[in-house]
Scaffold this motif. Structure first.
Motif, PDB file in Angstrom:
ATOM      1  N   GLY A 150     -98.974 -71.341 -29.281  1.00  0.00           N
ATOM      2  CA  GLY A 150     -98.915 -69.935 -28.591  1.00  0.00           C
ATOM      3  C   GLY A 150     -98.905 -70.736 -27.409  1.00  0.00           C
ATOM      4  O   GLY A 150     -98.479 -69.964 -26.192  1.00  0.00           O
ATOM      5  N   ASP A 151    -100.183 -71.310 -26.615  1.00  0.00           N
ATOM      6  CA  ASP A 151    -100.549 -71.474 -25.093  1.00  0.00           C
ATOM      7  C   ASP A 151     -98.663 -72.156 -24.559  1.00  0.00           C
ATOM      8  O   ASP A 151     -98.330 -72.143 -23.263  1.00  0.00           O
ATOM      9  CB  ASP A 151    -101.433 -72.696 -25.724  1.00  0.00           C
ATOM     10  CG  ASP A 151    -102.932 -72.434 -25.100  1.00  0.00           C
ATOM     11  OD1 ASP A 151    -102.781 -70.449 -24.662  1.00  0.00           O
ATOM     12  OD2 ASP A 151    -103.547 -71.660 -26.458  1.00  0.00           O
ATOM     13  N   ILE A 152     -98.271 -73.053 -25.470  1.00  0.00           N
ATOM     14  CA  ILE A 152     -97.376 -74.869 -25.238  1.00  0.00           C
ATOM     15  C   ILE A 152     -95.847 -72.933 -24.714  1.00  0.00           C
ATOM     16  O   ILE A 152     -95.444 -73.380 -23.898  1.00  0.00           O
ATOM     17  CB  ILE A 152     -96.744 -75.405 -26.429  1.00  0.00           C
ATOM     18  CG1 ILE A 152     -98.068 -75.744 -26.449  1.00  0.00           C
ATOM     19  CG2 ILE A 152     -95.444 -75.752 -26.072  1.00  0.00           C
ATOM     20  CD1 ILE A 152     -97.909 -77.671 -27.710  1.00  0.00           C
ATOM     21  N   SER A 153     -95.412 -72.135 -25.686  1.00  0.00           N
ATOM     22  CA  SER A 153     -94.374 -71.396 -25.545  1.00  0.00           C
ATOM     23  C   SER A 153     -94.580 -70.654 -24.448  1.00  0.00           C
ATOM     24  O   SER A 153     -94.182 -70.392 -23.367  1.00  0.00           O
ATOM     25  CB  SER A 153     -94.726 -70.454 -27.010  1.00  0.00           C
ATOM     26  OG  SER A 153     -94.329 -71.475 -28.206  1.00  0.00           O
ATOM     27  N   HIS A 154     -96.406 -70.233 -24.165  1.00  0.00           N
ATOM     28  CA  HIS A 154     -96.506 -69.059 -23.551  1.00  0.00           C
ATOM     29  C   HIS A 154     -96.577 -70.144 -21.509  1.00  0.00           C
ATOM     30  O   HIS A 154     -95.108 -69.655 -20.598  1.00  0.00           O
ATOM     31  CB  HIS A 154     -97.658 -68.589 -23.259  1.00  0.00           C
ATOM     32  CG  HIS A 154     -97.744 -67.309 -21.829  1.00  0.00           C
ATOM     33  ND1 HIS A 154     -97.740 -66.345 -21.816  1.00  0.00           N
ATOM     34  CD2 HIS A 154     -98.795 -68.408 -21.419  1.00  0.00           C
ATOM     35  CE1 HIS A 154     -97.945 -65.819 -20.832  1.00  0.00           C
ATOM     36  NE2 HIS A 154     -99.055 -66.455 -20.123  1.00  0.00           N
ATOM     37  N   ALA A 155     -96.326 -70.751 -21.394  1.00  0.00           N
ATOM     38  CA  ALA A 155     -96.287 -71.878 -20.557  1.00  0.00           C
ATOM     39  C   ALA A 155     -94.744 -72.101 -20.279  1.00  0.00           C
ATOM     40  O   ALA A 155     -94.034 -72.004 -18.850  1.00  0.00           O
ATOM     41  CB  ALA A 155     -96.868 -73.382 -20.338  1.00  0.00           C
ATOM     42  N   VAL A 156     -94.543 -72.771 -21.005  1.00  0.00           N
ATOM     43  CA  VAL A 156     -93.265 -72.381 -20.982  1.00  0.00           C
ATOM     44  C   VAL A 156     -92.626 -71.104 -20.455  1.00  0.00           C
ATOM     45  O   VAL A 156     -91.120 -71.266 -19.298  1.00  0.00           O
ATOM     46  CB  VAL A 156     -91.878 -72.979 -22.377  1.00  0.00           C
ATOM     47  CG1 VAL A 156     -90.601 -72.942 -22.211  1.00  0.00           C
ATOM     48  CG2 VAL A 156     -92.467 -74.451 -22.152  1.00  0.00           C
ATOM     49  N   GLY A 157     -92.351 -70.502 -21.610  1.00  0.00           N
ATOM     50  CA  GLY A 157     -91.652 -69.162 -21.138  1.00  0.00           C
ATOM     51  C   GLY A 157     -92.204 -68.206 -19.678  1.00  0.00           C
ATOM     52  O   GLY A 157     -91.112 -67.873 -18.865  1.00  0.00           O
ATOM     53  N   ALA A 158     -93.129 -68.282 -19.423  1.00  0.00           N
ATOM     54  CA  ALA A 158     -93.627 -67.831 -17.730  1.00  0.00           C
ATOM     55  C   ALA A 158     -92.942 -68.717 -16.758  1.00  0.00           C
ATOM     56  O   ALA A 158     -92.378 -67.975 -16.364  1.00  0.00           O
ATOM     57  CB  ALA A 158     -95.419 -68.049 -17.911  1.00  0.00           C
ATOM     58  N   ILE A 159     -92.848 -69.952 -16.744  1.00  0.00           N
ATOM     59  CA  ILE A 159     -91.461 -70.273 -16.057  1.00  0.00           C
ATOM     60  C   ILE A 159     -90.207 -69.993 -15.966  1.00  0.00           C
ATOM     61  O   ILE A 159     -89.698 -70.086 -15.001  1.00  0.00           O
ATOM     62  CB  ILE A 159     -91.856 -71.914 -16.182  1.00  0.00           C
ATOM     63  CG1 ILE A 159     -93.056 -72.658 -15.881  1.00  0.00           C
ATOM     64  CG2 ILE A 159     -90.791 -72.613 -14.514  1.00  0.00           C
ATOM     65  CD1 ILE A 159     -93.654 -72.539 -14.291  1.00  0.00           C
ATOM     66  N   ALA A 160     -90.063 -69.607 -16.954  1.00  0.00           N
ATOM     67  CA  ALA A 160     -88.430 -69.040 -16.937  1.00  0.00           C
ATOM     68  C   ALA A 160     -88.106 -67.716 -15.971  1.00  0.00           C
ATOM     69  O   ALA A 160     -87.216 -67.433 -15.744  1.00  0.00           O
ATOM     70  CB  ALA A 160     -87.772 -68.786 -18.205  1.00  0.00           C
ATOM     71  N   ARG A 161     -89.957 -67.085 -16.817  1.00  0.00           N
ATOM     72  CA  ARG A 161     -89.633 -65.288 -16.333  1.00  0.00           C
ATOM     73  C   ARG A 161     -89.268 -65.591 -15.027  1.00  0.00           C
ATOM     74  O   ARG A 161     -88.759 -64.897 -13.695  1.00  0.00           O
ATOM     75  CB  ARG A 161     -90.826 -65.207 -16.872  1.00  0.00           C
ATOM     76  CG  ARG A 161     -90.498 -64.581 -18.607  1.00  0.00           C
ATOM     77  CD  ARG A 161     -91.210 -63.209 -18.470  1.00  0.00           C
ATOM     78  NE  ARG A 161     -93.009 -63.854 -18.617  1.00  0.00           N
ATOM     79  CZ  ARG A 161     -93.138 -64.605 -20.125  1.00  0.00           C
ATOM     80  NH1 ARG A 161     -92.885 -64.476 -20.760  1.00  0.00           N
ATOM     81  NH2 ARG A 161     -94.611 -64.722 -19.617  1.00  0.00           N
ATOM     82  N   SER A 162     -90.829 -66.525 -14.584  1.00  0.00           N
ATOM     83  CA  SER A 162     -90.459 -66.269 -13.076  1.00  0.00           C
ATOM     84  C   SER A 162     -89.646 -66.930 -12.320  1.00  0.00           C
ATOM     85  O   SER A 162     -89.164 -66.773 -11.155  1.00  0.00           O
ATOM     86  CB  SER A 162     -91.249 -67.583 -12.575  1.00  0.00           C
ATOM     87  OG  SER A 162     -91.591 -68.781 -12.604  1.00  0.00           O
ATOM     88  N   ALA A 163     -88.316 -68.193 -13.249  1.00  0.00           N
ATOM     89  CA  ALA A 163     -87.153 -68.298 -12.211  1.00  0.00           C
ATOM     90  C   ALA A 163     -86.159 -67.254 -12.607  1.00  0.00           C
ATOM     91  O   ALA A 163     -84.568 -67.784 -12.356  1.00  0.00           O
ATOM     92  CB  ALA A 163     -86.806 -70.012 -12.511  1.00  0.00           C
ATOM     93  N   ARG A 164     -86.288 -66.243 -13.461  1.00  0.00           N
ATOM     94  CA  ARG A 164     -85.178 -65.520 -13.218  1.00  0.00           C
ATOM     95  C   ARG A 164     -83.920 -64.854 -14.344  1.00  0.00           C
ATOM     96  O   ARG A 164     -83.575 -65.160 -14.531  1.00  0.00           O
ATOM     97  CB  ARG A 164     -85.052 -64.441 -12.278  1.00  0.00           C
ATOM     98  CG  ARG A 164     -85.861 -63.904 -11.429  1.00  0.00           C
ATOM     99  CD  ARG A 164     -85.396 -63.458 -10.415  1.00  0.00           C
ATOM    100  NE  ARG A 164     -86.508 -62.261 -10.151  1.00  0.00           N
ATOM    101  CZ  ARG A 164     -85.848 -61.576  -8.682  1.00  0.00           C
ATOM    102  NH1 ARG A 164     -85.011 -61.072  -7.849  1.00  0.00           N
ATOM    103  NH2 ARG A 164     -87.719 -60.750  -7.892  1.00  0.00           N
TER     104      ARG A 164
END
Length: 255
Positions: A150-164
């Motif tokens: 989940g830490d990997i998944s969260h890290a990936v998803g956070a970048i995607a969200r910040s890039a919209r």
């Protein structure tokens, strides 16, 4: 069942990963304006053959696929997200291309993907590729003992969200080893501190897939393989096979 690899196995997987890296480099080199997607596949096939490696893509047929996959690489162009089937389509100036490749060598498997622009790059495409690369880098940085998937998944998803950017919710990374797809799954979204615990010897394919339009929806081509963004926006896909080790993440699919 999750298989934890020995250090000897990690070294063997590194050799398979090296073949993947060279095949991707060959496909990218072949990706000139006017080249067909089949030309890219032939370039990758030549690398695998020279190394004595087998393609885990060729003939692969998961449950969702109507037919076995006919090539050694996936070639996804512009609004194609993943799983693009190489065809006679000839590349044009400005095309955004994602190439995914695997190799099996001496019983061990590597899997990686790259995204790049052919000829003149659109600034928006350059930004999308960079955001995808940053998402992968963040996921790799989280692949350390003591963390969880989940830490990997969260890290990936956070970048995607910040890039919209959007991401498909039902496709992501996976464990890898003797087979291309093993346990555990590695979603591109998740909650930190949740999921399978990471320990030395766990090997994962981490693969962000970002869609510039911001939506998560996609559609499937009539070939039953190629996934395209539902809104027609561009997509990028970058992947590495990564070993969790006590000395930090070890990327097994570098050149």
């Amino acid at each position: 069942m999750v298989e934890i690899k020995t250090d000897t196995a990690l070294d063997a997987m590194r050799e398979a990963g090296r073949v993947v890296a060279h095949a991707l480099a060959a496909a990218k080199e072949a990706a000139k304006v006017g080249a067909s997607l089949l030309d890219l596949d032939e370039a990758a096939r030549a690398v695998l053959a020279k190394a004595g490696a087998r393609s885990p893509f060729l003939g692969y047929r998961p449950s969702f696929a109507p037919t076995p996959f006919p090539a050694v690489i996936c070639t996804s162009v512009n609004d194609a997200l993943v799983h693009g089937v190489p065809t006679g389509y000839r590349l044009r100036d400005g095309d955004l291309v994602s190439v995914d490749c695997g190799a099996e060598l001496d019983g061990w498997t590597g899997d990686a993907a790259v995204s790049f622009t052919v000829g003149t790059a659109r600034p928006a495409d350059t930004a999308l590729i960079e955001a995808t690369r940053q998402a992968l880098d963040a996921g790799i940085a989280a692949a350390v003992p003591g963390n969880r998937v989940g830490d990997i998944s969260h890290a990936v998803g956070a970048i995607a969200r910040s890039a919209r950017c959007g991401m498909p919710t039902d496709f992501g990374g996976h464990g890898i080893g003797r087979r291309m797809h093993e346990e555990p799954p590695v979603p591109n979204r998740g909650r930190p501190g949740r999921g399978f615990p990471l320990r030395h010897g766990l090997v994962l394919a981490i693969e962000p897939m970002l869609m510039a339009g911001g939506r998560d929806a996609y559609r499937t081509d009539p070939d039953g393989w190629t996934l395209r963004t539902a809104d027609g926006s561009r997509a990028a896909h970058i992947e590495h096979t990564v070993a969790v080790t006590d000395s930090g993440p070890r990327i097994l699919t570098l050149p």
